[in-house]
Design a protein around this motif. Structure first.
Motif, PDB file in Angstrom:
ATOM      1  N   LYS A 156      10.426 -22.430  38.168  1.00  0.00           N
ATOM      2  CA  LYS A 156       9.374 -22.315  37.324  1.00  0.00           C
ATOM      3  C   LYS A 156       9.464 -21.223  36.278  1.00  0.00           C
ATOM      4  CE  LYS A 156       4.317 -21.157  37.889  1.00  0.00           C
ATOM      5  NZ  LYS A 156       3.312 -20.749  38.840  1.00  0.00           N
ATOM      6  N   THR A 159       3.323 -22.334  32.716  1.00  0.00           N
ATOM      7  CA  THR A 159       2.130 -23.082  33.446  1.00  0.00           C
ATOM      8  C   THR A 159       1.587 -23.449  32.032  1.00  0.00           C
ATOM      9  OG1 THR A 159       1.899 -21.944  35.432  1.00  0.00           O
ATOM     10  CG2 THR A 159       0.295 -23.577  34.964  1.00  0.00           C
ATOM     11  N   TYR A 168       3.391 -27.311  35.812  1.00  0.00           N
ATOM     12  CA  TYR A 168       4.488 -26.218  35.863  1.00  0.00           C
ATOM     13  C   TYR A 168       5.601 -26.775  34.873  1.00  0.00           C
ATOM     14  CZ  TYR A 168       2.212 -24.234  40.023  1.00  0.00           C
ATOM     15  OH  TYR A 168       1.422 -23.690  41.185  1.00  0.00           O
ATOM     16  N   MET A 170       9.160 -26.291  34.472  1.00  0.00           N
ATOM     17  CA  MET A 170      10.255 -25.960  35.067  1.00  0.00           C
ATOM     18  C   MET A 170      11.605 -26.220  34.276  1.00  0.00           C
ATOM     19  SD  MET A 170       9.194 -27.414  39.185  1.00  0.00           S
ATOM     20  CE  MET A 170      10.419 -26.221  40.068  1.00  0.00           C
TER      21      MET A 170
END
Length: 176
Positions: A156, A159, A168, A170
């Motif tokens: 991660k 956000t 999230y 990623m």
């Protein structure tokens, strides 16, 4: 050796059912299927279709497909369409990253450890383009998917706001 055995060829017609194959999925022709997959994914995470926009999903898919028909691939097991993997070659290009827009497998095959294949297909695509990493969004409510991506080396890195829940951001950095 296994190659010299004959029983598996007659029982499987020489195919490994767990070796998935991919073909372009045209959202103009197969839009109903694509939207069905997306709606099922949304509902399984959010519990309902509140905030789900089939028009937005389909218009985005059509734009990806128009730029590159290989950006939306139907995932097939034998001759059965069991999912989709969608990539976006333009998003993240300036940062040297690839972008996975959507990965989906039908509920009937989840838990069979097949998800790594469409993920691997997307990763390989971006490695061949010379990208240094791949990114994706996953709903903060989707604990199963978060664990799946973490297991395969994603972390991660941020956000972002999402329609139904925070997303999230990623990333998986490719090893040199």
């Amino acid at each position: 050796t296994f190659a010299r055995q004959t029983w598996w060829r007659s029982e499987t017609k020489g195919r490994d059912r767990d070796n998935l194959r991919y073909e372009p999925l045209d959202p103009d022709r197969d839009g109903k299927t694509y939207i069905g997959f997306y709606a099922d994914a949304w509902k399984s995470v959010h519990g309902d279709l509140k905030y789900f926009s089939p028009e937005y999903c389909l218009s985005s898919a059509k734009a990806h497909y128009k730029r590159d028909p290989r950006s939306i691939l139907g995932v097939y097991r034998d001759d059965e369409l069991i999912g989709v993997v969608e990539t976006d070659d333009e998003r993240g290009e300036r940062e040297g990253c690839g972008w996975i827009s959507f990965i989906y497998l039908v509920p009937e095959v989840r838990g069979e450890h097949l998800g790594i294949q469409p993920l691997g297909k997307a990763i390989t695509h971006f490695q061949m383009l010379g990208r240094k990493a791949v990114r994706l969004h996953v709903s903060s409510l989707n604990e199963h998917a978060i664990g799946f991506y973490e297991h395969w080396g994603f972390r991660k890195i941020g956000t972002d706001a999402g329609a139904g829940a925070p997303l999230y951001l990623m990333e998986k950095i490719f090893e040199s």
